[in-house]
Scaffold this motif. Structure first.
Motif, PDB file in Angstrom:
ATOM      1  N   GLU A  23      64.348  42.065  36.381  1.00 22.96           N
ATOM      2  CA  GLU A  23      63.686  43.365  36.538  1.00 22.96           C
ATOM      3  C   GLU A  23      63.689  44.135  35.215  1.00 22.96           C
ATOM      4  N   LYS A  24      64.806  44.035  34.496  1.00 22.07           N
ATOM      5  CA  LYS A  24      64.906  44.717  33.201  1.00 22.07           C
ATOM      6  C   LYS A  24      63.962  44.073  32.185  1.00 22.07           C
ATOM      7  N   LYS A  25      63.827  42.783  32.248  1.00 19.75           N
ATOM      8  CA  LYS A  25      62.892  42.086  31.361  1.00 19.75           C
ATOM      9  C   LYS A  25      61.471  42.617  31.563  1.00 19.75           C
ATOM     10  N   LEU A  26      61.064  42.795  32.806  1.00 18.01           N
ATOM     11  CA  LEU A  26      59.725  43.299  33.098  1.00 18.01           C
ATOM     12  C   LEU A  26      59.536  44.715  32.565  1.00 18.01           C
ATOM     13  N   LEU A  90      63.465  32.969  25.115  1.00 17.41           N
ATOM     14  CA  LEU A  90      63.706  34.277  24.518  1.00 17.41           C
ATOM     15  C   LEU A  90      64.552  35.181  25.409  1.00 17.41           C
ATOM     16  N   TRP A  91      64.828  34.717  26.629  1.00 18.49           N
ATOM     17  CA  TRP A  91      65.535  35.555  27.597  1.00 18.49           C
ATOM     18  C   TRP A  91      66.771  34.831  28.111  1.00 18.49           C
ATOM     19  N   TRP A  92      67.922  35.444  27.900  1.00 15.45           N
ATOM     20  CA  TRP A  92      69.194  34.799  28.217  1.00 15.45           C
ATOM     21  C   TRP A  92      69.301  34.409  29.682  1.00 15.45           C
ATOM     22  N   HIS A  93      68.807  35.234  30.578  1.00 15.95           N
ATOM     23  CA  HIS A  93      68.958  34.941  32.008  1.00 15.95           C
ATOM     24  C   HIS A  93      68.083  33.773  32.459  1.00 15.95           C
ATOM     25  N   GLU A  94      67.111  33.400  31.626  1.00 12.15           N
ATOM     26  CA  GLU A  94      66.268  32.251  31.946  1.00 12.15           C
ATOM     27  C   GLU A  94      66.745  30.984  31.240  1.00 12.15           C
ATOM     28  N   GLN A  95      67.383  31.165  30.098  1.00 11.20           N
ATOM     29  CA  GLN A  95      67.891  30.023  29.333  1.00 11.20           C
ATOM     30  C   GLN A  95      69.150  30.473  28.594  1.00 11.20           C
ATOM     31  N   GLU A  96      70.295  30.272  29.210  1.00 11.15           N
ATOM     32  CA  GLU A  96      71.556  30.780  28.660  1.00 11.15           C
ATOM     33  C   GLU A  96      71.899  30.129  27.326  1.00 11.15           C
ATOM     34  N   ASN A  97      72.560  30.904  26.464  1.00 15.99           N
ATOM     35  CA  ASN A  97      73.001  30.392  25.176  1.00 15.99           C
ATOM     36  C   ASN A  97      74.337  31.035  24.816  1.00 15.99           C
ATOM     37  N   ASN A  98      74.894  30.615  23.694  1.00 18.96           N
ATOM     38  CA  ASN A  98      76.190  31.133  23.252  1.00 18.96           C
ATOM     39  C   ASN A  98      76.066  32.161  22.131  1.00 18.96           C
ATOM     40  N   ASN A  99      74.882  32.696  21.936  1.00 19.29           N
ATOM     41  CA  ASN A  99      74.677  33.698  20.888  1.00 19.29           C
ATOM     42  C   ASN A  99      75.436  34.984  21.202  1.00 19.29           C
ATOM     43  N   SER A 100      75.701  35.739  20.169  1.00 14.59           N
ATOM     44  CA  SER A 100      76.375  37.032  20.334  1.00 14.59           C
ATOM     45  C   SER A 100      75.330  38.140  20.444  1.00 14.59           C
ATOM     46  N   TYR A 101      75.612  39.100  21.309  1.00 16.48           N
ATOM     47  CA  TYR A 101      74.694  40.220  21.521  1.00 16.48           C
ATOM     48  C   TYR A 101      75.464  41.528  21.391  1.00 16.48           C
ATOM     49  N   TYR A 102      74.793  42.533  20.810  1.00 15.05           N
ATOM     50  CA  TYR A 102      75.469  43.805  20.565  1.00 15.05           C
ATOM     51  C   TYR A 102      74.592  44.972  21.016  1.00 15.05           C
ATOM     52  N   ILE A 103      75.264  46.027  21.429  1.00 17.76           N
ATOM     53  CA  ILE A 103      74.581  47.267  21.751  1.00 17.76           C
ATOM     54  C   ILE A 103      74.232  47.980  20.445  1.00 17.76           C
ATOM     55  N   SER A 104      72.990  48.467  20.340  1.00 15.21           N
ATOM     56  CA  SER A 104      72.567  49.163  19.128  1.00 15.21           C
ATOM     57  C   SER A 104      71.569  50.254  19.480  1.00 15.21           C
ATOM     58  N   SER A 105      71.642  51.355  18.758  1.00  9.68           N
ATOM     59  CA  SER A 105      70.735  52.466  19.019  1.00  9.68           C
ATOM     60  C   SER A 105      69.359  52.256  18.401  1.00  9.68           C
ATOM     61  N   ASN A 106      69.225  51.274  17.499  1.00 12.52           N
ATOM     62  CA  ASN A 106      67.933  51.081  16.818  1.00 12.52           C
ATOM     63  C   ASN A 106      67.495  49.619  16.738  1.00 12.52           C
ATOM     64  N   LYS A 107      68.146  48.765  17.499  1.00 13.26           N
ATOM     65  CA  LYS A 107      67.780  47.350  17.507  1.00 13.26           C
ATOM     66  C   LYS A 107      67.445  46.896  18.921  1.00 13.26           C
ATOM     67  N   ILE A 108      66.754  45.764  19.014  1.00 12.55           N
ATOM     68  CA  ILE A 108      66.450  45.171  20.315  1.00 12.55           C
ATOM     69  C   ILE A 108      67.025  43.758  20.357  1.00 12.55           C
ATOM     70  N   LEU A 109      66.773  43.040  21.430  1.00  7.80           N
ATOM     71  CA  LEU A 109      67.268  41.666  21.545  1.00  7.80           C
ATOM     72  C   LEU A 109      66.829  40.855  20.327  1.00  7.80           C
ATOM     73  N   ASN A 171      69.381  47.496  25.406  1.00  8.28           N
ATOM     74  CA  ASN A 171      70.829  47.679  25.574  1.00  8.28           C
ATOM     75  C   ASN A 171      71.249  47.491  27.030  1.00  8.28           C
ATOM     76  N   GLU A 172      70.425  47.946  27.941  1.00 10.09           N
ATOM     77  CA  GLU A 172      70.729  47.780  29.366  1.00 10.09           C
ATOM     78  C   GLU A 172      70.685  46.301  29.742  1.00 10.09           C
ATOM     79  N   TYR A 173      69.771  45.577  29.144  1.00  8.26           N
ATOM     80  CA  TYR A 173      69.710  44.125  29.369  1.00  8.26           C
ATOM     81  C   TYR A 173      70.979  43.460  28.854  1.00  8.26           C
TER      82      TYR A 173
END
Length: 206
Positions: A23-26, A90-109, A171-173
Motif C-alpha cells: 500500500e505504501k509503495k502505491l 526495486l521494492w524490498w517487500h517484493e524481492q528481499e535483499n540484505n541492503n542497509s536502509y536509513y531514515i532520511s529527511s531528504n533522501k528516498i529508497l 521513510n514510512e516504507y
C-alpha cells in the motif's frame, strides 16, 4: 505454545506488514508521478529561458513541435514512471535483499534514485534533439549517457531534490521494512530453537 504455531503466527504477522508495504509503495508511485510532472514542467521552462536564443532560432514550426513533444511527455508521466519504477527488484517487500536502509529527511529508497534520473532523462532526450543542452550557471552538461547497462540511455547528471512528501513516504516504507527484518530474525530464532530441541530429543533416545 509449540514452535510451529509460533512460526506460523510470525509469518502471518509478516504478511500483514508486507501488505502495508505494498500500500505504501502505491502511495510512493502516486506521489512520484506528481513529483516528476512538476519537475518536467519546471525543467522545461528553465531550459527554454536559459537557451532562449537557440529556441528562437528554431522558428515557429520547430518550436511548436518541441512544445507539443514535451506536452505529450508530461501527459505520459504515469506510464513512464511505471515503466522505470514498478519493478520487483526495486521494492524490498517484493524481492528481499540484505541492503542497509536509513531514515532520511531528504533522501528516498536508494533503489529508486537511478531510475528517477533516467525518468528525467526522457526529457533530456527530447531537449538534446533540439540542441538544448548544458547548464550555463554550472558550465556543464545537464544530461549524460549512462553506459552502465550497455544501453547508453540519457539520464539527469545532477543530484535530485525530492519533495518532502516523497521522502516522508519513503521513510514510512523503511519503517515497515525494518519491522519485516525484525520479524524475519524472530522466525529464524524460533526455527533454530526448534532444530535444537529436536536434536536434544534425538540425543536422549540414544
Amino acid at each position: 505454545m509449540d514452535f510451529d504455531t509460533m512460526i506460523d503466527e510470525k509469518k502471518l504477522q509478516k504478511q500483514q506488514v508486507v501488505k502495508q508495504m505494498e500500500e505504501k509503495k502505491l502511495e510512493i508511485l502516486d506521489e512520484l508521478v506528481t513529483f516528476v510532472k512538476d519537475w518536467y514542467d519546471k525543467q522545461i521552462l528553465k531550459t527554454i529561458k536559459e537557451h532562449s536564443d537557440i529556441v528562437m532560432d528554431l522558428g515557429d514550426e520547430k518550436a511548436r513541435e518541441l512544445k507539443d513533444t514535451t506536452i505529450t511527455l508530461i501527459d505520459n508521466t504515469h506510464d513512464i514512471v511505471m515503466e522505470y519504477v514498478n519493478k520487483p527488484n526495486l521494492w524490498w517487500h517484493e524481492q528481499e535483499n540484505n541492503n542497509s536502509y536509513y531514515i532520511s529527511s531528504n533522501k528516498i529508497l536508494p533503489e529508486l534514485e537511478a531510475p528517477i534520473k533516467h525518468i528525467f532523462g526522457e526529457l533530456g532526450s527530447i531537449l538534446l534533439k533540439y540542441g538544448l543542452d548544458g547548464d550555463p550557471a554550472r558550465h556543464s552538461n545537464t544530461w549524460v549517457k549512462d553506459y552502465s547497462n550497455g544501453n547508453g540511455k540519457v539520464k539527469y547528471a545532477y543530484g535530485v531534490t525530492y519533495s518532502p512528501k516523497l521522502c516522508k513516504l519513503s521513510n514510512e516504507y523503511v519503517d515497515f521494512l525494518d519491522l519485516c527484518k525484525k520479524i524475519n530474525g524472530e522466525i529464524a530464532s524460533v526455527e533454530d530453537k526448534k532444530k535444537r530441541e529436536n536434536v536434544e530429543e534425538w540425543w536422549k533416545t540414544l
